[in-house]
Design a protein around this motif. Structure first.
Motif, short mmCIF file in Angstrom:
data_model
loop_
_atom_site.label_atom_id
_atom_site.label_comp_id
_atom_site.label_asym_id
_atom_site.label_seq_id
_atom_site.Cartn_x
_atom_site.Cartn_y
_atom_site.Cartn_z
N HIS A 75 0.74 -1.24 -0.13
CA HIS A 75 -0.10 0.07 0.12
C HIS A 75 0.97 1.11 0.09
CE1 HIS A 75 -3.88 1.66 0.00
NE2 HIS A 75 -3.50 2.47 0.61
N GLY A 81 -0.38 7.66 9.20
CA GLY A 81 -0.73 8.92 8.36
C GLY A 81 -1.93 9.63 8.85
N ALA A 82 -2.81 8.93 9.56
CA ALA A 82 -3.95 9.38 10.24
C ALA A 82 -3.53 10.20 11.18
CB ALA A 82 -4.89 8.44 10.59
N PHE A 119 -9.16 10.76 0.83
CA PHE A 119 -9.18 9.88 2.05
C PHE A 119 -7.93 10.24 2.82
CE2 PHE A 119 -7.17 6.21 4.41
CZ PHE A 119 -8.14 5.55 4.70
N HIS A 120 -8.14 10.53 4.26
CA HIS A 120 -7.02 11.14 4.99
C HIS A 120 -6.85 10.24 6.20
CE1 HIS A 120 -6.91 14.47 2.42
NE2 HIS A 120 -8.14 14.73 2.52
N GLU A 128 -4.99 16.06 -0.93
CA GLU A 128 -4.09 15.02 -1.20
C GLU A 128 -3.09 15.63 -2.21
OE1 GLU A 128 -5.78 10.54 -1.06
OE2 GLU A 128 -7.30 12.11 -0.84
N ASP A 134 -1.83 16.79 2.17
CA ASP A 134 -1.74 15.23 2.77
C ASP A 134 -0.69 14.74 1.64
OD1 ASP A 134 -1.77 12.46 3.28
OD2 ASP A 134 -4.22 12.65 3.61
N VAL A 182 0.96 11.87 2.60
CA VAL A 182 1.11 10.53 3.05
C VAL A 182 1.51 9.36 2.18
CG1 VAL A 182 0.06 8.70 4.51
CG2 VAL A 182 -0.16 11.07 5.32
N GLN A 183 0.54 9.27 1.12
CA GLN A 183 0.95 8.49 -0.10
C GLN A 183 1.72 9.04 -1.10
OE1 GLN A 183 -1.67 5.29 -2.86
NE2 GLN A 183 -2.37 5.93 -0.80
N LYS A 201 3.67 6.97 4.97
CA LYS A 201 4.08 5.68 4.29
C LYS A 201 5.23 5.36 3.97
CE LYS A 201 -0.50 5.06 2.45
NZ LYS A 201 -1.28 4.40 3.28
#
Ligand code: PLP
Length: 376
Positions: free
Chosen positions: A37, A96-97, A123-124, A175, A208, A210-211, A237
């Motif tokens: 992921h 991440g959250a 998505f966060h 994002e 964001d 995160v990804q 991540k």
């Protein structure tokens, strides 16, 4: 005790991993185009990373945040210089959250306001405020729905401006490239308008990453494709290559105050060591330049595949869109071809998130397998 079932599971049991490959208990080798992921950045079980983490564990793995931890300072400096975000302060957490939760909390503390603008299909994460700004009613419990959130479509800056004019907004969260939603993203013009509107109204712009961060998009952070400067950037991540760590990069304009943020585990010695090692390897292996090179190669190789209707995303954060649902194709890729890929909210999209060290040869293996399955 039984496990609390949270996901439907593929019948694969990875027991070891190396580079871009994962091995099950029968030593069957799987090509990992999913990176667990989007988590594996420098490659599974990288030698230098394993050595550094093992050595740190023998010295000290954890102590509380009430004492000095020079590894946190080293990480902040290295992250600042490699990402080009020197003018930020770093708060370390574990996921991440949690990074988004703290970013939103900080924006609310500083503005004294509580409404947040988020985007359709976002998505966060799954914690309180992070899930509230996630556009999925199925994962929002009644307790989360108390938060004041307005969801808007991507790329309509007039709608954002109208909402910010109302004067009750603490933050806009977006994002760099949507992950779980299916690889849609804001245009450069939209990101620039967002930055302007937030600055004008004293609203915090939270990116964001995160990804999409840590080189995955071909820049250190995906927003850097648009040359903007967010107030807060969140990461997780790829940051620890599988070791749980998250970070909140907070603009130098935002003054810290004791009590606003805190954590027991965040920034512990092992997590910092993992994150420092990731940055060192990204630098020494020139991984961001590599991402751009192999991404171009990937795009060229898949271009002739007529069943692919659209390619979304950037770098090694790609979505291949078909005109049919891909669940069966993903299953066949895993079970017959031994290749992991990802899905998303868009059921027709195959998500590609390999370790950043993937080679052209490994991409060829995927392309051959995909063509074979599509032509069956
Ligand atoms: C963009 C984005 N933000 C936040 C999260 C949540 O991260 P975590 O699962 O580490 O809490 C994710 C996870 O997929 C994500 O893709």
């Amino acid at each position: 005790m039984d496990l609390f079932k949270v996901y439907p599971l593929y019948n694969v049991k990875p027991v070891k991993a190396k580079g871009v490959y994962v091995y099950d208990e029968n030593n069957t080798k799987y090509l990992d185009l999913y990176g667990g992921h989007g988590v594996i950045s420098i490659g599974h079980s990288h030698k230098k990373y394993v050595a550094r983490l093992s050595a740190q564990l023998k010295k000290i793995g954890f102590y509380s945040n009430s004492v000095q931890n020079p590894l946190q300072v080293e990480l902040a400096q290295k992250l600042g210089s490699l990402s080009g975000c020197e003018n930020y302060q770093l708060f370390l957490c574990n996921s991440g959250a949690e990074a988004n939760e703290n970013a939103l909390k900080l924006a609310s503390f500083k503005t004294g306001k509580s409404r947040v603008i988020a985007f359709n299909n976002s998505f966060h994460g799954r914690t309180s405020a992070a899930v509230a700004v996630t556009d999925n009613p199925f994962i929002n419990a009644p307790i989360n729905r108390q938060q004041k959130v307005t969801f808007l479509p991507l790329n309509n800056s007039d709608l954002v401006t109208d909402e910010l004019k109302k004067g009750d907004v603490a933050a806009v969260i977006i994002e760099g490239i949507q992950g779980v939603g299916g690889l849609d993203e804001g245009t450069t013009a939209f990101f620039i308008e967002l930055e302007k509107a937030c600055q004008k109204r004293g609203v915090f712009l939270i990116l964001d990453e995160v990804q999409s961060g840590y080189g995955r998009s071909g820049e250190f952070f995906a927003f850097q494709h648009h040359h903007i400067k967010p107030d807060i950037i969140t990461t997780a991540k790829g940051m620890g290559n599988g070791f749980p760590i998250g970070g909140v990069l907070i603009s130098n304009k935002i003054e810290p105050k004791f009590g606003m943020l805190g954590t027991t585990f965040g920034g512990n010695h092992l997590a910092c060591t993992a994150a420092i090692s990731v940055l060192e390897i990204m630098e020494s292996e020139n991984l961001i330049a590599h991402v751009n090179e192999v991404s171009n190669y990937f795009l060229k190789q898949i271009k002739p595949i007529s069943q692919i209707k659209k390619v979304k995303g950037k770098g090694l954060m790609l979505g291949l869109e078909f005109d049919f649902e891909v669940a069966e194709l993903r299953k066949k890729l895993i079970m017959e071809k031994h290749i992991f890929t990802g899905g998303s909210n868009n059921k027709k999209l195959l998500r590609i998130l390999p370790p950043l060290s993937i080679t052209k040869n490994q991409i060829n293996k995927f392309v051959i397998a995909l063509k074979t399955l599509l032509d069956e």
